[in-house]
Design an enzyme around this catalytic site. Sequence first.
Site, mmCIF file in Angstrom:
data_model
loop_
_atom_site.group_PDB
_atom_site.id
_atom_site.type_symbol
_atom_site.label_atom_id
_atom_site.label_comp_id
_atom_site.label_asym_id
_atom_site.label_seq_id
_atom_site.Cartn_x
_atom_site.Cartn_y
_atom_site.Cartn_z
ATOM 1 N N CYS A 1 41.713 9.337 -0.798
ATOM 2 C CA CYS A 1 40.497 10.099 -0.523
ATOM 3 C C CYS A 1 40.164 9.868 0.941
ATOM 4 O O CYS A 1 40.003 8.715 1.369
ATOM 5 C CB CYS A 1 39.359 9.601 -1.409
ATOM 6 S SG CYS A 1 37.781 10.388 -1.043
ATOM 7 N N ASN A 2 40.094 10.950 1.694
ATOM 8 C CA ASN A 2 39.787 10.832 3.124
ATOM 9 C C ASN A 2 38.376 10.309 3.330
ATOM 10 O O ASN A 2 38.119 9.488 4.201
ATOM 11 C CB ASN A 2 39.923 12.191 3.801
ATOM 12 C CG ASN A 2 41.353 12.659 3.888
ATOM 13 O OD1 ASN A 2 42.002 12.529 4.912
ATOM 14 N ND2 ASN A 2 41.892 13.206 2.805
ATOM 15 N N THR A 3 37.444 10.821 2.521
ATOM 16 C CA THR A 3 36.040 10.452 2.671
ATOM 17 C C THR A 3 35.880 8.939 2.503
ATOM 18 O O THR A 3 35.251 8.272 3.334
ATOM 19 C CB THR A 3 35.202 11.206 1.611
ATOM 20 O OG1 THR A 3 35.523 12.605 1.691
ATOM 21 C CG2 THR A 3 33.726 11.003 1.814
ATOM 22 N N SER B 1 37.738 10.419 -5.556
ATOM 23 C CA SER B 1 36.513 10.889 -6.197
ATOM 24 C C SER B 1 36.824 11.828 -7.363
ATOM 25 O O SER B 1 35.953 12.082 -8.194
ATOM 26 C CB SER B 1 35.671 11.648 -5.171
ATOM 27 O OG SER B 1 36.438 12.715 -4.640
ATOM 28 N N TYR C 1 32.204 13.392 -3.315
ATOM 29 C CA TYR C 1 31.679 12.287 -2.518
ATOM 30 C C TYR C 1 31.289 12.769 -1.120
ATOM 31 O O TYR C 1 30.448 12.172 -0.463
ATOM 32 C CB TYR C 1 32.750 11.201 -2.343
ATOM 33 C CG TYR C 1 32.912 10.231 -3.500
ATOM 34 C CD1 TYR C 1 32.472 10.530 -4.788
ATOM 35 C CD2 TYR C 1 33.518 9.004 -3.282
ATOM 36 C CE1 TYR C 1 32.648 9.624 -5.826
ATOM 37 C CE2 TYR C 1 33.690 8.090 -4.314
ATOM 38 C CZ TYR C 1 33.258 8.403 -5.592
ATOM 39 O OH TYR C 1 33.439 7.494 -6.603
ATOM 40 N N GLY C 2 31.944 13.822 -0.678
ATOM 41 C CA GLY C 2 31.785 14.292 0.703
ATOM 42 C C GLY C 2 30.386 14.745 1.069
ATOM 43 O O GLY C 2 30.069 14.907 2.251
ATOM 44 N N CYS D 1 41.246 16.490 3.251
ATOM 45 C CA CYS D 1 40.620 16.150 1.974
ATOM 46 C C CYS D 1 41.744 16.296 0.966
ATOM 47 O O CYS D 1 42.429 17.325 0.954
ATOM 48 C CB CYS D 1 39.480 17.114 1.653
ATOM 49 S SG CYS D 1 38.924 17.024 -0.064
ATOM 50 N N THR D 2 41.939 15.284 0.139
ATOM 51 C CA THR D 2 43.124 15.303 -0.735
ATOM 52 C C THR D 2 43.073 16.403 -1.797
ATOM 53 O O THR D 2 44.092 16.695 -2.423
ATOM 54 C CB THR D 2 43.325 13.928 -1.406
ATOM 55 O OG1 THR D 2 42.098 13.540 -2.043
ATOM 56 C CG2 THR D 2 43.723 12.881 -0.379
ATOM 57 N N HIS D 3 41.911 16.993 -1.984
ATOM 58 C CA HIS D 3 41.849 18.130 -2.913
ATOM 59 C C HIS D 3 42.525 19.381 -2.329
ATOM 60 O O HIS D 3 42.978 20.245 -3.078
ATOM 61 C CB HIS D 3 40.394 18.483 -3.228
ATOM 62 C CG HIS D 3 39.736 17.562 -4.218
ATOM 63 N ND1 HIS D 3 39.419 16.256 -3.924
ATOM 64 C CD2 HIS D 3 39.332 17.765 -5.499
ATOM 65 C CE1 HIS D 3 38.838 15.694 -4.984
ATOM 66 N NE2 HIS D 3 38.778 16.597 -5.949
HETATM 67 N N1 DGL Z 1 39.292 14.086 -2.143
HETATM 68 C C1 DGL Z 1 38.282 13.599 -1.279
HETATM 69 C C2 DGL Z 1 38.741 13.502 0.158
HETATM 70 O O1 DGL Z 1 39.918 13.396 0.400
HETATM 71 C C3 DGL Z 1 36.934 14.184 -1.255
HETATM 72 C C4 DGL Z 1 36.388 15.133 -2.191
HETATM 73 C C5 DGL Z 1 34.933 14.831 -2.364
HETATM 74 O O2 DGL Z 1 34.104 15.325 -1.595
HETATM 75 O O3 DGL Z 1 34.655 14.065 -3.264
HETATM 76 O O4 DGL Z 1 37.945 13.479 1.055
#
Ligand code: DGL
Length: 261
Positions: A75-77, A13, A44-45, A182-184
Amino acid sequence: MMTKNSPIGVLDSGVGGLTTVKELQLLLPKENILYFGDNKNVPYGNKSEEEIVSLTRRMIEFLITQNVKVIGVACNTISTIIDQISGDYDVKIIKVIDPVVDNIKNTLRKEKVGLIATNFTVNSGYYDKMLGDIKVYGKGSGELAAIVDSGKIDRAEVKDIVKIHIDSILESEKVDTVILGCTHYPIVKDIFEECYPEINFINPAFQQADAIKNYLEEKDLIKEEKGKIFKVYTSGDEEKYHVIMDMLNLELPEAIIQYND
Ligand code: DGL
Protein backbone atom coordinates in the site's frame (compact mmCIF):
# COMPACT_ATOMS: atom_id res chain seq x y z
CA MET A 1 10.40 -18.80 15.85
CA MET A 2 10.71 -17.54 12.31
CA THR A 3 11.88 -20.23 9.88
CA LYS A 4 12.13 -20.71 6.11
CA ASN A 5 8.61 -22.15 6.23
CA SER A 6 7.12 -19.10 7.96
CA PRO A 7 4.76 -17.18 5.69
CA ILE A 8 5.34 -13.89 3.92
CA GLY A 9 2.83 -11.34 5.21
CA VAL A 10 1.33 -8.85 2.77
CA LEU A 11 -0.99 -6.05 3.84
CA ASP A 12 -3.09 -3.34 2.25
CA SER A 13 -6.16 -1.28 3.01
CA GLY A 14 -8.06 -3.57 0.62
CA VAL A 15 -7.60 -5.69 -2.48
CA GLY A 16 -4.81 -3.57 -4.01
CA GLY A 17 -2.00 -5.54 -2.40
CA LEU A 18 -3.06 -8.60 -4.37
CA THR A 19 -1.01 -7.04 -7.19
CA THR A 20 2.07 -7.76 -5.06
CA VAL A 21 0.81 -11.26 -4.23
CA LYS A 22 0.57 -11.88 -7.97
CA GLU A 23 4.26 -11.04 -8.45
CA LEU A 24 5.25 -13.04 -5.37
CA GLN A 25 3.45 -16.10 -6.71
CA LEU A 26 5.47 -15.78 -9.92
CA LEU A 27 8.85 -14.98 -8.32
CA LEU A 28 8.65 -17.20 -5.23
CA PRO A 29 6.24 -20.00 -6.14
CA LYS A 30 6.96 -22.17 -3.07
CA GLU A 31 6.29 -19.53 -0.42
CA ASN A 32 3.40 -19.48 2.03
CA ILE A 33 1.57 -16.15 1.85
CA LEU A 34 -0.78 -14.53 4.36
CA TYR A 35 -2.66 -11.55 3.02
CA PHE A 36 -4.47 -8.96 5.12
CA GLY A 37 -6.90 -6.56 3.42
CA ASP A 38 -8.62 -4.03 5.65
CA ASN A 39 -11.57 -3.62 3.29
CA LYS A 40 -13.85 -2.42 6.05
CA ASN A 41 -11.76 0.74 6.35
CA VAL A 42 -10.81 1.31 2.70
CA PRO A 43 -9.95 3.91 1.39
CA TYR A 44 -7.04 4.85 3.65
CA GLY A 45 -6.03 7.56 1.19
CA ASN A 46 -8.71 9.95 2.47
CA LYS A 47 -7.95 9.36 6.18
CA SER A 48 -5.76 11.23 8.65
CA GLU A 49 -2.21 10.15 9.42
CA GLU A 50 -3.22 9.14 12.97
CA GLU A 51 -5.99 6.88 11.68
CA ILE A 52 -3.69 5.26 9.12
CA VAL A 53 -0.99 4.66 11.74
CA SER A 54 -3.41 3.03 14.15
CA LEU A 55 -5.11 0.84 11.50
CA THR A 56 -1.70 -0.22 10.21
CA ARG A 57 -0.43 -1.21 13.66
CA ARG A 58 -3.45 -3.49 14.01
CA MET A 59 -2.62 -5.28 10.74
CA ILE A 60 1.09 -5.61 11.51
CA GLU A 61 0.40 -6.92 15.00
CA PHE A 62 -2.01 -9.50 13.65
CA LEU A 63 0.48 -10.70 11.02
CA ILE A 64 3.17 -10.97 13.69
CA THR A 65 0.90 -13.32 15.68
CA GLN A 66 0.87 -15.47 12.53
CA ASN A 67 4.67 -15.73 12.69
CA VAL A 68 5.40 -14.02 9.35
CA LYS A 69 9.08 -13.81 8.35
CA VAL A 70 8.75 -10.51 6.49
CA ILE A 71 5.91 -8.03 5.84
CA GLY A 72 5.32 -6.42 2.46
CA VAL A 73 3.43 -3.17 2.86
CA ALA A 74 1.58 -3.41 -0.45
CA CYS A 75 0.00 0.00 0.00
CA ASN A 76 1.59 3.26 -1.10
CA THR A 77 -0.41 5.30 1.39
CA ILE A 78 0.81 3.21 4.34
CA SER A 79 4.35 3.14 2.92
CA THR A 80 4.53 6.94 3.28
CA ILE A 81 4.04 6.72 7.08
CA ILE A 82 5.47 3.31 7.99
CA ASP A 83 8.94 4.56 8.99
CA GLN A 84 7.33 6.16 12.06
CA ILE A 85 6.36 2.76 13.45
CA SER A 86 8.45 0.05 11.79
CA GLY A 87 11.16 0.39 14.47
CA ASP A 88 8.63 -0.81 17.07
CA TYR A 89 8.55 -4.29 15.51
CA ASP A 90 11.19 -7.00 15.13
CA VAL A 91 9.94 -8.18 11.76
CA LYS A 92 11.43 -6.76 8.57
CA ILE A 93 8.97 -4.46 6.75
CA ILE A 94 9.38 -3.80 3.02
CA LYS A 95 7.58 -0.84 1.46
CA VAL A 96 6.09 -0.73 -2.02
CA ILE A 97 7.55 2.68 -2.90
CA ASP A 98 11.30 2.51 -2.26
CA PRO A 99 12.11 -0.42 -4.60
CA VAL A 100 10.32 1.19 -7.56
CA VAL A 101 12.03 4.51 -6.85
CA ASP A 102 15.42 2.77 -7.05
CA ASN A 103 14.41 1.26 -10.37
CA ILE A 104 13.33 4.62 -11.82
CA LYS A 105 16.55 6.28 -10.65
CA ASN A 106 19.03 3.59 -11.58
CA THR A 107 17.51 1.69 -14.50
CA LEU A 108 14.88 3.84 -16.20
CA ARG A 109 16.92 7.00 -15.49
CA LYS A 110 14.01 9.34 -16.07
CA GLU A 111 14.22 13.11 -15.64
CA LYS A 112 10.53 13.46 -14.95
CA VAL A 113 7.61 11.17 -14.18
CA GLY A 114 3.88 11.42 -13.62
CA LEU A 115 2.32 10.00 -10.46
CA ILE A 116 -1.27 9.01 -9.92
CA ALA A 117 -1.99 7.95 -6.34
CA THR A 118 -4.27 8.59 -3.39
CA ASN A 119 -4.55 12.16 -2.15
CA PHE A 120 -2.64 11.16 0.97
CA THR A 121 0.28 9.74 -1.00
CA VAL A 122 0.51 12.71 -3.37
CA ASN A 123 0.20 15.26 -0.57
CA SER A 124 2.80 13.44 1.56
CA GLY A 125 5.47 14.36 -0.99
CA TYR A 126 7.11 10.97 -0.31
CA TYR A 127 7.69 10.12 -3.97
CA ASP A 128 9.10 13.62 -4.61
CA LYS A 129 11.47 13.29 -1.68
CA MET A 130 12.60 9.80 -2.65
CA LEU A 131 13.02 10.63 -6.34
CA GLY A 132 15.26 13.60 -5.54
CA ASP A 133 16.24 15.38 -8.77
CA ILE A 134 13.61 13.57 -10.82
CA LYS A 135 10.65 15.91 -11.19
CA VAL A 136 7.30 14.40 -10.13
CA TYR A 137 3.98 15.55 -11.60
CA GLY A 138 1.45 14.12 -9.18
CA LYS A 139 -2.32 13.87 -9.18
CA GLY A 140 -4.36 12.51 -6.31
CA SER A 141 -7.59 10.61 -6.76
CA GLY A 142 -10.16 10.55 -3.99
CA GLU A 143 -12.32 7.89 -5.58
CA LEU A 144 -10.46 5.45 -7.82
CA ALA A 145 -9.17 3.07 -5.09
CA ALA A 146 -12.63 2.72 -3.56
CA ILE A 147 -14.23 2.02 -6.94
CA VAL A 148 -11.71 -0.73 -7.68
CA ASP A 149 -12.06 -2.08 -4.15
CA SER A 150 -15.82 -2.38 -4.52
CA GLY A 151 -15.24 -5.22 -6.99
CA LYS A 152 -17.97 -3.68 -9.14
CA ILE A 153 -15.78 -2.15 -11.78
CA ASP A 154 -17.69 -0.18 -14.38
CA ARG A 155 -15.10 0.24 -17.14
CA ALA A 156 -16.74 3.37 -18.58
CA GLU A 157 -16.76 5.06 -15.17
CA VAL A 158 -13.11 4.11 -14.50
CA LYS A 159 -12.14 5.34 -17.97
CA ASP A 160 -13.68 8.76 -17.29
CA ILE A 161 -11.83 9.09 -13.98
CA VAL A 162 -8.54 7.92 -15.50
CA LYS A 163 -8.86 10.48 -18.30
CA ILE A 164 -9.56 13.37 -15.96
CA HIS A 165 -6.54 12.56 -13.79
CA ILE A 166 -4.04 11.71 -16.52
CA ASP A 167 -5.09 14.69 -18.66
CA SER A 168 -4.47 16.90 -15.67
CA ILE A 169 -0.94 15.50 -15.29
CA LEU A 170 -0.29 15.96 -19.02
CA GLU A 171 -1.50 19.56 -18.86
CA SER A 172 1.26 20.30 -16.33
CA GLU A 173 3.92 18.38 -18.24
CA LYS A 174 4.18 15.95 -21.15
CA VAL A 175 5.52 12.90 -19.32
CA ASP A 176 5.98 9.53 -21.01
CA THR A 177 6.06 7.54 -17.77
CA VAL A 178 3.44 7.50 -15.04
CA ILE A 179 3.74 5.60 -11.75
CA LEU A 180 0.57 3.80 -10.68
CA GLY A 181 1.19 4.90 -7.10
CA CYS A 182 -1.72 3.11 -5.50
CA THR A 183 -1.72 -0.68 -5.53
CA HIS A 184 -5.38 -0.75 -6.52
CA TYR A 185 -4.65 0.90 -9.88
CA PRO A 186 -2.63 -1.87 -11.60
CA ILE A 187 -5.77 -4.02 -11.29
CA VAL A 188 -7.22 -1.77 -14.03
CA LYS A 189 -3.88 -1.09 -15.79
CA ASP A 190 -5.39 -2.18 -19.10
CA ILE A 191 -7.82 0.75 -18.92
CA PHE A 192 -4.95 3.22 -18.39
CA GLU A 193 -3.11 1.66 -21.34
CA GLU A 194 -6.16 1.69 -23.56
CA CYS A 195 -6.67 5.43 -22.93
CA TYR A 196 -2.97 6.36 -23.23
CA PRO A 197 -1.11 3.77 -25.33
CA GLU A 198 1.91 6.09 -25.63
CA ILE A 199 2.51 6.23 -21.86
CA ASN A 200 4.48 3.67 -19.86
CA PHE A 201 2.44 2.98 -16.72
CA ILE A 202 4.62 1.55 -13.96
CA ASN A 203 3.24 -1.08 -11.60
CA PRO A 204 5.50 -1.05 -8.49
CA ALA A 205 4.44 -4.57 -7.44
CA PHE A 206 7.21 -6.39 -9.31
CA GLN A 207 9.96 -4.32 -7.71
CA GLN A 208 8.47 -4.88 -4.25
CA ALA A 209 8.25 -8.64 -4.75
CA ASP A 210 11.84 -8.63 -6.01
CA ALA A 211 12.95 -6.67 -2.92
CA ILE A 212 11.20 -9.26 -0.71
CA LYS A 213 12.97 -12.06 -2.60
CA ASN A 214 16.37 -10.36 -2.18
CA TYR A 215 15.78 -9.91 1.54
CA LEU A 216 14.81 -13.57 2.03
CA GLU A 217 17.86 -14.71 0.05
CA GLU A 218 20.14 -12.50 2.08
CA LYS A 219 18.76 -13.89 5.36
CA ASP A 220 18.67 -17.47 4.08
CA LEU A 221 14.92 -17.56 4.62
CA ILE A 222 13.74 -18.82 1.20
CA LYS A 223 11.32 -21.72 1.57
CA GLU A 224 12.60 -24.94 0.01
CA GLU A 225 9.99 -27.54 0.89
CA LYS A 226 7.14 -28.36 -1.44
CA GLY A 227 3.56 -27.46 -0.61
CA LYS A 228 2.39 -24.00 0.18
CA ILE A 229 -0.46 -22.13 1.79
CA PHE A 230 -2.08 -18.91 0.64
CA LYS A 231 -4.64 -17.43 3.02
CA VAL A 232 -6.52 -14.17 2.91
CA TYR A 233 -7.83 -12.31 5.94
CA THR A 234 -10.28 -9.50 5.32
CA SER A 235 -12.20 -7.18 7.59
CA GLY A 236 -14.73 -6.71 4.77
CA ASP A 237 -16.70 -8.59 2.17
CA GLU A 238 -14.98 -11.70 0.85
CA GLU A 239 -17.04 -11.90 -2.33
CA LYS A 240 -15.06 -9.18 -4.09
CA TYR A 241 -11.85 -11.15 -3.59
CA HIS A 242 -13.11 -13.71 -6.06
CA VAL A 243 -13.72 -11.00 -8.65
CA ILE A 244 -10.34 -9.32 -8.22
CA MET A 245 -8.37 -12.57 -8.04
CA ASP A 246 -10.01 -13.61 -11.26
CA MET A 247 -9.05 -10.28 -12.89
CA LEU A 248 -5.44 -10.74 -11.76
CA ASN A 249 -5.40 -14.42 -12.64
CA LEU A 250 -4.09 -15.30 -9.18
CA GLU A 251 -3.51 -18.74 -7.78
CA LEU A 252 -6.48 -19.06 -5.47
CA PRO A 253 -6.26 -19.12 -1.66
CA GLU A 254 -7.10 -22.10 0.58
CA ALA A 255 -9.36 -19.82 2.55
CA ILE A 256 -10.70 -16.30 2.77
CA ILE A 257 -11.17 -15.65 6.46
CA GLN A 258 -13.26 -12.96 8.07
CA TYR A 259 -11.21 -10.82 10.42
CA ASN A 260 -13.08 -9.06 13.21
CA ASP A 261 -11.48 -7.11 16.02
N1 DGL B 1 -3.91 0.55 -2.09
C1 DGL B 1 -3.60 1.72 -1.36
C2 DGL B 1 -2.37 2.43 -1.90
O1 DGL B 1 -1.55 1.80 -2.53
C3 DGL B 1 -4.60 2.75 -1.08
C4 DGL B 1 -6.02 2.66 -1.30
C5 DGL B 1 -6.71 3.42 -0.21
O2 DGL B 1 -6.91 4.63 -0.34
O3 DGL B 1 -7.00 2.78 0.78
O4 DGL B 1 -2.19 3.59 -1.66
